[in-house]
Each structure stands twice: as C-alpha cells, then as structure tokens.
Design an enzyme around this catalytic site. Structure first.
Site, PDB file in Angstrom:
ATOM      1  N   ASP A  11       0.864  -1.175   0.000  1.00  0.00           N
ATOM      2  CA  ASP A  11       0.000   0.000   0.000  1.00  0.00           C
ATOM      3  C   ASP A  11       0.905   1.230   0.000  1.00  0.00           C
ATOM      4  OD1 ASP A  11      -2.055   1.772   0.157  1.00  0.00           O
ATOM      5  OD2 ASP A  11      -2.710   1.212   2.176  1.00  0.00           O
ATOM      6  N   ASP A 106      -2.705   2.480  -6.224  1.00  0.00           N
ATOM      7  CA  ASP A 106      -1.650   2.534  -5.217  1.00  0.00           C
ATOM      8  C   ASP A 106      -1.619   1.315  -4.303  1.00  0.00           C
ATOM      9  OD1 ASP A 106      -4.021   3.035  -3.923  1.00  0.00           O
ATOM     10  OD2 ASP A 106      -3.313   4.781  -2.806  1.00  0.00           O
ATOM     11  N   GLU A 107      -2.191   0.201  -4.746  1.00  0.00           N
ATOM     12  CA  GLU A 107      -2.329  -0.951  -3.859  1.00  0.00           C
ATOM     13  C   GLU A 107      -2.351  -2.227  -4.688  1.00  0.00           C
ATOM     14  OE1 GLU A 107      -5.617  -2.535  -0.552  1.00  0.00           O
ATOM     15  OE2 GLU A 107      -5.906  -0.645  -1.630  1.00  0.00           O
TER      16      GLU A 107
END
Length: 444
Positions: A11, A106-107
């Site tokens: 993350d 973003d993960e």
C-alpha cells in the site's frame, strides 16, 4: 490457509500527496491535500503532515481547510503523474512474481509462491525490505507499507499496522495473536454501521468477534456478511491472488440499526455513500456511466433503480444528485433498512475529469514577499482557467506548477523534482508564453 507467509500486500503511503511532494520541492515536509479544490470538493488524499491536523480521504475539502493550518497546499490532481508512478511500482512487483493483483492505482497483492523465493519469515522479510528500497529509488522517494502473511486478509492488515513506510510479516500460526487485539474496523467489510451494531453487544475487537457463534453473528448482520466475518475473525481466508482483475462496478452500502424514514437523514446517507464511491473511483482511475441505487425496505424486500448517462462520472456530487433522484421514485413508507449506491459501466479516466472545479479562485499556499513577484499584469479581456498544482512551462522561466489563480492572474512556482524550492512569479492568466505541460521527469 497457506503454510508459508507467501502473500504480500503493498500500500503506497498517501500516494497522490507523496507524488506532489516529490515533484514540488517547496511542499516537502508540509501539509498537502489533494482533491477537489472547490467549496463542494472532496479530499482524495492527505499527506501525513495534513493528517496530523485531522484531514483524511473522503472528507469535504471545506472541512479540511478548517482543520489544516495556513500554509497547507490544496491541490487538484495530476492523474498522468500518478499513473506513471504506479506503472513503475507495478513493474517492480511483477519482477517478484507473475501473479500480481492490482487493487487500485496505489495498492496490490503479490503471490510470492509463484516466484522463486525463500518463503521463510527471514526470507520474505529481506525480500520486502529490498522491494521497499527499490521502490523508493525508482519512484524518486515515494514510500510504501508492506504486509506479508498466509492470506490476503492477514497481509492487508499487516500493511496497515506500521504506516507509513512500514513492514510487517505475520508468521504462520501467529495470525490470531496479531488480529485479535485489533478493533473490528480493521477487518474488511466492517463499516461504521456494522461496528456500531457490534459495539452494542460489547464486540469491539476482532477477539471479541471471534467469541461469537456463527448463529449469533449471522442473526446480527445477515447470513452472507456474518459468515464472512466469522471466517475472517479466525484468519480463515483462502482467496487467491487474481491477475488482471477488472472491476465491473464500485459500490458502497450501509445497513441501519433502525429503519430510516426521515428525508433529511436519508439525504445525508446518500451523500456519504456517494463520497465513498466517488473517492474509490478516483483512486482507481476509473469512472462509470451507470449509477445504481439499492434499497432494502422495512419488510426486507430489496429493489434497485439505475440511470445510465451519456458520459462517465466519478464526481461524488454528480453521483449523489442522480442517487437522490432515484430515491425520490422509491416508496419509502415504513422506512428503509439499507441504502446502497453504485457505479458501473467503468472505463479509464479522462485526465481532465479527475477532480472537480479546477477553475475556482484559490488563495496561495504560502506568503510570498513582493520582491519575488513580477509587476502585476494588466487584466486581459478573457480569463484562462488554471487549477492549483497543474504543471506548466514558460520559455524564459522554465517548468513549474500553478500555485493559485484568480482575477485574470496566475501565480506559478518554478521548480521541479531535482531543483531546490524555486521562485514564485505572477503572470497574466492569458499570457501566451505560459502553457500547460506534461508532468516533470522524475526518473533518477
């Protein structure tokens, strides 16, 4: 459940804000809020400096402005820069394994068992530390938090335990010792309404949840939801890492402890659900053409209403407006037990649609001495719209970003990822020499 800690969850920390701080040296170490900059805009990401003052994702920008101190930078989004950085990170993850499941921009999850790795606790710890270092170098300083465990649920919770820039490996057999002291909100699927209902019977931690029987839990929150929480409280999660997963829709819903009849309360719930859905759409870089409202009535009957639009949307205000219209056509007599809002028919973002209201007049993010400014330009006959944070270029002054605009003027700070904090200049908003630009090159 796996026998080795072979699922990694990454993350990226305050991702949008971190990219802005990387590309804008004058903002490093300062509060930064990225999102809609207008009066009804919504926060997409707040830097950790801004979070210290209470700013957070999905919060109205107006509230974040009240909480954050003078000097906080409120910026519109630059999706091209975020996408470019995300692609670099995802490429590094695919060097570890062919099985990478991006969850959002973003993960991502990584199945380390599909690669040639030492899956012992020391082995995956060293692998994750090396990955974090390589991400920081390849992205120009963006950090990420990593969790590794025997399941996706454990890995994701691990990545949240030591943010920012953290690393948590949960050894096999120690999952319950790690999970049980945590609040129930740490589990995916436990929202505010579910947490409130659980708290009413004294369930505040995952350990408390573990002590409930399956019958008690399903009677409290429903069959499907209860069965899922029952398993997660026991670290029982066998979901595989799925590559190239493509979301077909984004939705959010709430079940209420008491049936709702008050129109004002229903309107508030619609607004909150629309913010959650719009924020997720923006974070994943998608928008959708079909807005759907789901309601469950007092008698447990469930119905949905949808509207398909000519153009895709991601703005929470637009989503809420359509959901309000759909709710107006629903019989609410007797009360509603559940409300849900969703968007489907997803497609990639158009960059210019990333955040709402780019034309608003905003105040500069810091005080500039008059000696740093050029002479005030004469107002021109037309006003050119610039949004705060936008990349620009000038043939004489170089590359920079919009610091603020209004009254047919635009204030620009001329700096880039490899420069020191640069000078600020104010120009006419319609100055032909000032042009929008692509994101700066941050490659080391």
């Amino acid at each position: 459940m796996r026998r080795e800690p072979s699922i990694l969850h990454l993350d990226l920390d305050a991702f949008f804000a971190a990219v802005e701080q990387r590309d804008k040296p004058s903002l490093r170490g300062r509060p930064v809020v990225v999102g809609g900059t207008g009066g009804r805009g919504v926060v997409s990401t707040a830097s950790y400096e801004a979070r210290a003052f209470g700013a957070r994702s999905a919060m109205p920008t107006a509230e974040a402005r009240r909480l954050c101190p003078p000097g906080t930078a409120f910026l519109g989004g630059r999706f091209a820069a975020y996408r470019r950085t995300s692609e670099v990170v995802m490429a590094l993850l695919r060097e570890l394994s062919p099985l990478v499941e991006p969850v959002s921009i973003d993960e991502a999850y990584v199945d380390l068992a599909a690669g040639d790795h030492d899956l012992s606790v020391p082995g995956v710890t060293a692998l994750a530390a090396d990955l974090k270092a390589r991400i920081a170098v390849a992205t120009g300083g963006v950090t990420g938090s990593v969790g590794i465990g025997t399941s996706k649920a454990v890995a994701k919770i691990g990545s949240e335990l030591d943010k920012p820039d953290g690393l948590t490996v949960v050894p096999p057999g120690e999952e319950l010792a790690v999970l049980h002291p945590l609040p129930v909100r740490a589990l995916g699927g436990v929202g505010p309404a579910t947490a409130q209902r659980l708290a009413q019977i004294g369930v505040k931690t995952i350990g408390d949840l573990h002590r409930l029987s399956l019958v008690d839990l399903t009677s409290l929150v429903g069959q499907a939801h209860g069965a899922g929480l029952y398993r997660l409280a026991r670290a029982d999660d066998d979901r595989p890492v799925v590559t190239d997963r493509e979301a077909k829709s984004v939705s959010a819903e709430e079940t209420f402890a008491r049936d709702l009849t008050d129109p004002a309360r229903l309107a508030t719930e619609i607004e909150a659900l629309a913010i959650r859905v719009g924020s997720r759409l923006q974070r994943s870089g998608t928008s959708g053409r079909t807005v759907t409202l789901k309601v469950r009535r007092y008698d447990f009957s469930t119905l949905t209403r949808s509207q398909t639009l000519a153009h895709a949307v991601d703005d929470p205000r637009q989503i809420a407006e359509i959901a309000h219209r759909l709710l107006g056509a629903v019989d609410r007599s007797g009360g509603l037990r559940l409300l849900g809002v969703g968007v489907s028919g997803l497609s990639p973002y158009a960059q210019g649609d990333l955040f709402a209201e780019p034309t608003e007049v905003v105040e500069p993010v810091e005080v500039v001495e008059p000696a740093e400014l050029l002479a005030d330009p004469e107002p021109g006959p037309s006003v050119v719209a610039w949004y705060p944070g936008q990349d620009v270029v000038h043939p004489d002054l170089g590359s920079g970003w919009v610091w603020g605009s209004g009254l047919n003027r635009v204030t620009v700070r001329f700096e880039g990822p490899r420069t020191t904090p640069g000078p600020v200049r104010t120009l006419a908003a319609d100055d032909p020499d000032l042009q929008p630009a692509d994101p700066p090159d941050w490659t080391p």
